[in-house]
Design an enzyme around this catalytic site. Structure first.
Site, PDB file in Angstrom:
ATOM      1  N   CYS A 137       1.282  -1.378  -0.010  1.00  0.00           N
ATOM      2  CA  CYS A 137       0.383   0.541   0.527  1.00  0.00           C
ATOM      3  C   CYS A 137       0.414   1.512   0.174  1.00  0.00           C
ATOM      4  O   CYS A 137       1.344   1.531  -1.201  1.00  0.00           O
ATOM      5  CB  CYS A 137      -0.726  -0.193   0.804  1.00  0.00           C
ATOM      6  SG  CYS A 137      -1.956   1.320   1.141  1.00  0.00           S
ATOM      7  N   HIS A 166      -3.838  -5.512   0.064  1.00  0.00           N
ATOM      8  CA  HIS A 166      -3.489  -6.013   1.978  1.00  0.00           C
ATOM      9  C   HIS A 166      -3.512  -7.259   1.868  1.00  0.00           C
ATOM     10  O   HIS A 166      -4.134  -8.457   1.971  1.00  0.00           O
ATOM     11  CB  HIS A 166      -4.065  -5.450   3.275  1.00  0.00           C
ATOM     12  CG  HIS A 166      -3.969  -3.892   2.616  1.00  0.00           C
ATOM     13  ND1 HIS A 166      -2.852  -3.189   3.700  1.00  0.00           N
ATOM     14  CD2 HIS A 166      -4.225  -2.487   2.369  1.00  0.00           C
ATOM     15  CE1 HIS A 166      -3.067  -1.960   3.923  1.00  0.00           C
ATOM     16  NE2 HIS A 166      -3.865  -1.354   3.082  1.00  0.00           N
ATOM     17  N   GLU A 209      -1.891  -8.925   3.552  1.00  0.00           N
ATOM     18  CA  GLU A 209      -1.679  -9.669   5.162  1.00  0.00           C
ATOM     19  C   GLU A 209      -3.304  -9.417   5.623  1.00  0.00           C
ATOM     20  O   GLU A 209      -3.245 -10.119   7.175  1.00  0.00           O
ATOM     21  CB  GLU A 209      -0.541  -8.746   6.203  1.00  0.00           C
ATOM     22  CG  GLU A 209      -1.831  -7.225   6.423  1.00  0.00           C
ATOM     23  CD  GLU A 209      -1.709  -6.601   5.103  1.00  0.00           C
ATOM     24  OE1 GLU A 209      -1.374  -6.556   4.029  1.00  0.00           O
ATOM     25  OE2 GLU A 209      -0.982  -5.343   5.346  1.00  0.00           O
TER      26      GLU A 209
END
Ligand code: XMP
Length: 516
Positions: free
Chosen positions: A85, A172, A174
């Site tokens: 990001c 993202h 994660e």
């Protein structure tokens, strides 16, 4: 404590709410990771000898005044870099690309079209679900970079420079909303960073023992053992490393659950054969708490009394150089603002009532780089019983926060019995280990009841049971009616002077888990 023998990934934090998640995702791939503020010096990074660096997201944008920018020397370390990001935008910006603010913030699920399913995206299908949360995007790439993914609204949702091994993703990987995110981390770690020396509970225990022995030398360590997961695992680890040079002190403050003191004695003194001093200070604590109703005052009194009792007991040990503590990584990270300086700014966190300052002991915190679930895995590796490793959290000030109003021995005994019934029934129903917490609370009111033909005016117990991931938010647990019914019946029959049991159906927020 460093894990010098295992490969390490450094995560530079630019203030993203997801930075801890990145660290966890890397560790889930059995690779050790450390979070540092973005402003860490190149020299500090070099000392870690990272196999790769990940740049986190950020609430900032690259154009703003005082935008967080790391030492550009990180790009010359010769280790792979992955920007996520803001991390991607930062790379775009620093390498002559163009980053632009988009009018409409892209937030939520998106379909990622994978242009190159090689290296970072090896083995991924042509389209995957991903999670976006950004207001800026890279619209033009610098020399040597090529696009590897895009979405309907982000023309460049992933890029790479294979020569310098620099990668970026706008989404993202994660968060769980990017279901194949773990594959992307796996690819980055194993294909691009070429990590080999894995980080496992066994390797952690091995390295910790080595490091504890080195730090402690011929010194002696004292540890406040509460019986909770963190201090128990710390004790087991220290004991593995230094054996009888460790002395644990267990303070019975009179605010413990039923049978807790005996359980701790059995586990640590009998089973592990640790040096364990058990101090019955219940009278001292209850005396100090007499007449106190304010929860914050109760906490302060309990903290102060603990330090006093602990100090007195520790003095009896003679020469001691170290104080063991079960500090965990979230506490450590929390105290390092991403605007702040390098890691030296980390302050010491205090468990079990606080560090006895006058004792001038050096801290030894073998779990300070671990998350809670990792501590549990270490506990299992050290063969601590399930009852210890998987137990529900119990607040440091104990039953005092669950007794509303004044704390007396009678009220503690009453709550202890009711609490035991809740634990017992939850365990029998197979619910105990599935809940974040389940316990009883003694309310500061009495209510009218009827028993036989007699009117009663007795105590009220509230049952609290919640599900949660991290205690930041919690939902009240939908306990089957028959379990609630059994708990209620047993409390009313077995606990003297209770004539009413209620079930708390509030979530956090707006309520909290404890009643205080
Ligand atoms: P609340 O009541 O704030 O609690 O929703 C969140 C979690 O923290 C636990 N808790 C404590 N744990 N020492 C602890 O070690 C404390 O003083 C303390 N106070 C609350 C609580 O049980 C819940 O899991």
């Amino acid at each position: 404590m460093t894990n010098a023998k295992t490969d390490t990934i450094v995560i530079l934090d630019f203030g993203s709410q997801y930075t801890q998640l990145i660290a966890r995702r890397v560790r889930e791939q059995n690779i050790f990771s450390l979070i540092h503020p973005y402003s860490i010096s190149l020299g500090e990074i070099r000392k870690v000898e990272p196999k790769g660096i990940i740049l986190s997201g950020s609430p900032c944008n690259v154009y703003q005044k005082n935008a967080p920018i790391p030492d550009p020397g990180i790009f010359s370390l010769g280790v792979p870099i992955l920007g996520i990001c803001y991390g991607l935008q930062l790379i775009g910006h620093l390498f002559q690309g163009t980053v632009k603010n988009v009018k409409k913030r892209e937030y939520g699920p998106a379909c990622l079209k994978v242009d190159r399913n090689e290296d970072l995206f090896h083995g991924l299908p042509k389209e995957i679900d991903c999670w976006m949360s950004h207001g800026d995007q890279v619209i033009k790439l610098g020399k040597d970079f090529d696009r590897i993914a895009h979405t309907r609204t982000s023309p460049i949702a992933g890029f790479r420079d294979t020569k310098r091994r620099i990668y970026g993703v706008q989404f993202h990987p994660e968060v769980t909303h990017t279901p194949l995110g773990h594959k992307i981390f796996h690819n980055f770690l194993y294909r691009i960073c070429r990590v080999k020396r894995e980080w496992t509970p066994r390797s952690f225990v091995r390295e910790s023992i080595r490091s504890i022995c080195k730090q402690v030398g011929t010194g002696r360590v004292v540890l406040g053992l509460s019986g909770g997961v963190d201090s128990s695992v710390t004790a087991a680890l220290l004991h593995r490393a230094i054996g009888s040079e460790l002395t644990c002190i267990f303070v019975d403050n009179g605010l413990l659950r039923l049978g807790e003191r005996e359980r701790v004695r059995r586990t640590f003194r009998e089973h592990f054969r640790m040096k364990l001093r058990i101090v019955d200070a219940s009278k001292e604590f209850l005396k100090a708490l007499r007449g106190v109703e304010d929860p914050e005052r109760k906490r302060k009194i309990i903290g102060r009394t603990f330090v006093r009792v602990f100090e007195q007991e520790a003095k009896k040990l003679g020469r001691v150089s170290f104080l063991g503590q079960g500090t965990l990584y979230p506490d450590v990270i929390e105290s390092v603002s991403f605007h702040g300086g390098p890691t030296q700014t980390i302050k010491s966190h205090h468990n079990v009532g606080g560090l006895p300052r006058k004792m001038r002991l050096k801290l030894i915190e073998p779990l300070r780089e671990l998350f809670k679930d990792e501590v549990r895995r270490i506990g299992r590796t050290l063969r601590l019983p399930k009852e210890v490793v998987d137990r529900q959290p119990f607040p440091g000030p104990g039953l005092a926060v669950r007794i509303l109003g004044s704390v007396t021995k009678e009220r503690c005994d009453l709550l202890r019995q009711a609490d035991w019934i809740v634990i017992d029934e939850m365990k029998k129903a197979g619910l105990y280990y599935r809940l974040w917490q389940s316990f009883a609370v003694l309310l500061p009111v009495k209510s009218v009841g009827v028993m036989g033909d007699e009117r009663t005016y007795e105590h009220v117990i509230a049952i609290r049971a919640v599900t949660s991931q991290d205690a930041m938010t919690a939902d009240w647990a939908r306990i089957p009616n028959d379990v609630l019914s059994r708990i209620s019946n047993r409390i009313m029959n077995e606990v003297h002077r209770v004539n009413r049991v209620c079930y708390d159906i509030s979530s956090k927020p707006p309520a909290t888990i404890e009643w205080e």
